[in-house]
Scaffold this active site. Structure first.
Site, short mmCIF file in Angstrom:
data_model
loop_
_atom_site.label_atom_id
_atom_site.label_comp_id
_atom_site.label_asym_id
_atom_site.label_seq_id
_atom_site.Cartn_x
_atom_site.Cartn_y
_atom_site.Cartn_z
N CYS A 31 -18.87 -8.11 22.31
CA CYS A 31 -18.27 -9.09 23.22
C CYS A 31 -18.90 -8.87 24.60
O CYS A 31 -19.66 -7.91 24.81
CB CYS A 31 -16.77 -8.83 23.30
SG CYS A 31 -16.41 -7.18 23.92
N HIS A 69 -15.51 2.12 21.58
CA HIS A 69 -15.14 2.90 20.40
C HIS A 69 -16.12 2.67 19.26
O HIS A 69 -15.78 2.06 18.24
CB HIS A 69 -13.72 2.53 19.96
CG HIS A 69 -12.67 2.99 20.92
ND1 HIS A 69 -11.48 2.34 21.12
CD2 HIS A 69 -12.65 4.06 21.76
CE1 HIS A 69 -10.76 2.98 22.03
NE2 HIS A 69 -11.45 4.02 22.44
N CYS A 108 -13.52 -3.55 31.33
CA CYS A 108 -13.78 -4.98 31.10
C CYS A 108 -12.93 -5.81 32.07
O CYS A 108 -11.73 -5.54 32.24
CB CYS A 108 -13.42 -5.35 29.66
SG CYS A 108 -13.60 -7.13 29.39
N HIS A 123 -3.20 4.38 22.55
CA HIS A 123 -4.51 3.75 22.73
C HIS A 123 -4.90 3.82 24.21
O HIS A 123 -4.07 3.63 25.10
CB HIS A 123 -4.49 2.30 22.26
CG HIS A 123 -5.85 1.67 22.23
ND1 HIS A 123 -6.46 1.18 23.36
CD2 HIS A 123 -6.73 1.48 21.22
CE1 HIS A 123 -7.66 0.70 23.03
NE2 HIS A 123 -7.84 0.87 21.73
N GLU A 142 -6.48 1.90 26.23
CA GLU A 142 -6.20 0.73 27.09
C GLU A 142 -4.72 0.69 27.49
O GLU A 142 -4.38 0.39 28.64
CB GLU A 142 -6.59 -0.56 26.36
CG GLU A 142 -6.35 -1.80 27.22
CD GLU A 142 -6.66 -3.10 26.49
OE1 GLU A 142 -7.58 -3.13 25.64
OE2 GLU A 142 -5.96 -4.10 26.76
N THR A 152 -5.50 -6.06 24.82
CA THR A 152 -6.41 -7.19 24.62
C THR A 152 -6.91 -7.35 23.18
O THR A 152 -7.46 -8.39 22.84
CB THR A 152 -7.65 -7.04 25.52
OG1 THR A 152 -8.26 -5.78 25.23
CG2 THR A 152 -7.30 -7.13 26.99
N SER A 165 -11.62 2.07 16.55
CA SER A 165 -11.79 0.78 17.23
C SER A 165 -10.66 -0.14 16.80
O SER A 165 -10.63 -0.67 15.68
CB SER A 165 -13.15 0.17 16.85
OG SER A 165 -13.18 -1.18 17.23
N ASN A 173 -9.78 -3.21 17.60
CA ASN A 173 -10.08 -4.59 17.20
C ASN A 173 -10.76 -4.64 15.84
O ASN A 173 -10.57 -5.59 15.09
CB ASN A 173 -10.89 -5.30 18.29
CG ASN A 173 -12.36 -4.91 18.28
OD1 ASN A 173 -13.15 -5.52 17.60
ND2 ASN A 173 -12.72 -3.88 19.03
O1 0O3 Z 1 -9.70 -1.52 22.11
P1 0O3 Z 1 -10.59 -1.18 20.95
O2 0O3 Z 1 -10.15 0.09 20.29
O3 0O3 Z 1 -10.74 -2.32 20.02
O4 0O3 Z 1 -11.99 -0.87 21.64
P2 0O3 Z 1 -13.49 -1.05 21.22
O5 0O3 Z 1 -13.70 -0.91 19.78
O6 0O3 Z 1 -14.26 -0.14 22.11
O7 0O3 Z 1 -13.85 -2.55 21.56
C1 0O3 Z 1 -13.95 -3.01 22.87
C2 0O3 Z 1 -12.63 -3.42 23.42
C3 0O3 Z 1 -12.30 -2.86 24.74
C4 0O3 Z 1 -13.13 -2.15 25.44
C5 0O3 Z 1 -10.98 -3.11 25.32
O8 0O3 Z 1 -10.62 -4.42 25.22
FE1 SF4 Z 2 -14.40 -7.16 24.80
FE2 SF4 Z 2 -12.11 -5.91 25.24
FE3 SF4 Z 2 -13.22 -7.33 27.15
FE4 SF4 Z 2 -12.20 -8.53 25.02
S1 SF4 Z 2 -11.08 -7.38 26.59
S2 SF4 Z 2 -14.13 -9.02 26.05
S3 SF4 Z 2 -12.68 -7.05 23.42
S4 SF4 Z 2 -14.06 -5.47 26.20
#
Ligand code: 0O3
Ligand code: SF4
Length: 342
Positions: A34, A63, A118, A146, A148, A186, A244, A246
């Site tokens: 993304c 992740h 992000c 988690h 986030e 998210t 991860s 997502n």
């Molecule tokens: O939040 P998630 O465990 O899905 O994280 P990932 O796999 O690193 O994917 C990117 C998403 C992110 C940085 C937070 O939205």
């Molecule tokens: Fe990617 Fe997380 Fe940002 Fe969505 S919120 S664009 S999954 S890094």
């Protein structure tokens, strides 16, 4: 699943010899990186080029095992806490975001920071700050522990209660039922989150919703694509690491959409031959933190077993990009200006 007596990957015959009528791959689009992940990974690479190794990164930048290993080889050092970073060094914060206290710790250690959070995670942080300043109770839907969720909760710890799925709703208590808002991580399952919200609304009819979707565009699009292929697929392979969120959600969504089976793998070497028994349609997708090279490896592995026909299942176009973290942009601009002056 039964054990397989099929040939090992190395010995597998390829091409027409094994091609059987009806074998196909449904390839999800969009899949993989993304905009937030792309930005964060490029930020580490640019920082290594700009300042030289080592660059410390607090938490996995995203992740994904492969991404982390690749960046480690280039000179990134991943740490769990800012306290592990030598004073005066550069530390980058991961795409998942950090609590304000982490910025304070970094300042105390005289660390130069680059924040690769992000922008869509930052948006949720800002919502939390705003609703807390208006003295709302904030029900944060997300997964306990988690990264986030830890970061967002840290913006307003006295106002935020974590709600980890519909099963948690019965235990939620608030100070004033007329001043409650929900926000979310998210990368959640859209459907499960709506279940949680419905249960919360039953309990708190005046519950306020976030001003815009907290589950980001990329999470939503990847889930829509998997839903579209799920019912047609005997097996859905999701490329992504176990931590991860997502990516794990994509397995659940595939199963919910009717896929015969679904498995999460870091790469082709984790696929079990037995999964292909009786399978003619394989769905394939990848999480938002997964580089395309890993999907290509799985496509190659499948093609060696007769799955050569690949159909794209397109759910959305994505064109969103984010500019690099401001600290890096500032230094890259300064460097460019110095070169012009020479
Ligand atoms: O939040 P998630 O465990 O899905 O994280 P990932 O796999 O690193 O994917 C990117 C998403 C992110 C940085 C937070 O939205
Ligand atoms: Fe990617 Fe997380 Fe940002 Fe969505 S919120 S664009 S999954 S890094």
């Amino acid at each position: 699943m039964t054990a397989t007596s099929r040939p090992s990957p190395a010995a597998a015959p390829s091409g027409d010899a094994v091609r059987r009528a009806g074998k196909r791959v449904l390839l999800a689009a969009p899949r993989g990186y993304c905009a937030g992940v792309d930005r964060a990974v490029i930020a580490v690479e640019k920082a290594l080029e700009q300042y030289g190794a080592p660059i410390y990164v607090r938490h996995e930048i995203v992740h994904n095992k492969y991404v982390v290993k690749t960046l480690e080889k280039k000179g990134a050092i991943f740490v769990d806490e800012t306290a592990e970073v030598p004073e005066g060094s550069i530390v980058m914060f991961s795409a998942h975001g950090v609590a304000p206290v982490v910025h304070e710790e970094a300042a105390e250690r005289r660390l130069a920071t680059i924040d690769a959070t992000c922008p869509l995670v930052t948006k949720v942080h800002k919502e939390a700050v705003r609703f807390a300043s208006e003295d709302y109770d904030i029900l944060l839907i997300g997964h306990d522990g988690h990264e986030e969720v830890i970061g967002t909760s840290g913006e307003a710890p006295d106002h935020i209660t974590l709600v980890d799925g519909p099963g948690d709703v019965a235990n939620v208590e608030v100070r004033d039922e007329s001043k409650v808002v929900w926000l979310s991580q998210t990368t959640l399952s859209v459907d499960e989150t709506m279940e949680t919200v419905d249960a919360l609304k039953q309990k708190f009819p005046l519950l306020v919703s976030p001003p815009s979707d907290d589950i980001c565009y990329a999470t939503q699009n990847r889930q829509i694509a998997v839903k579209q292929m799920g019912a047609d697929a005997d097996l859905v392979i999701v490329v992504g690491s176990k931590n991860s969120s997502n990516s794990v959600r994509l397995v659940e969504v595939a199963l919910g959409a009717g896929a015969g089976a679904s498995h999460l793998v870091d790469g082709a070497d984790e696929i079990d031959e037995a999964w292909l028994e009786g399978v003619s349609t394989v769905g394939l997708t990848s999480g938002a933190s997964v580089p395309e090279v890993l999907v290509e490896g799985v496509l190659e592995w499948l093609s060696q077993r007769g799955f050569e026909d690949v159909e794209i299942v397109k759910a959305a176009e994505e064109s969103i990009t984010f500019s690099l973290p401001k600290e890096l942009r500032r230094d890259l601009r300064a460097e460019a200006a110095a070169l012009v002056e020479k």
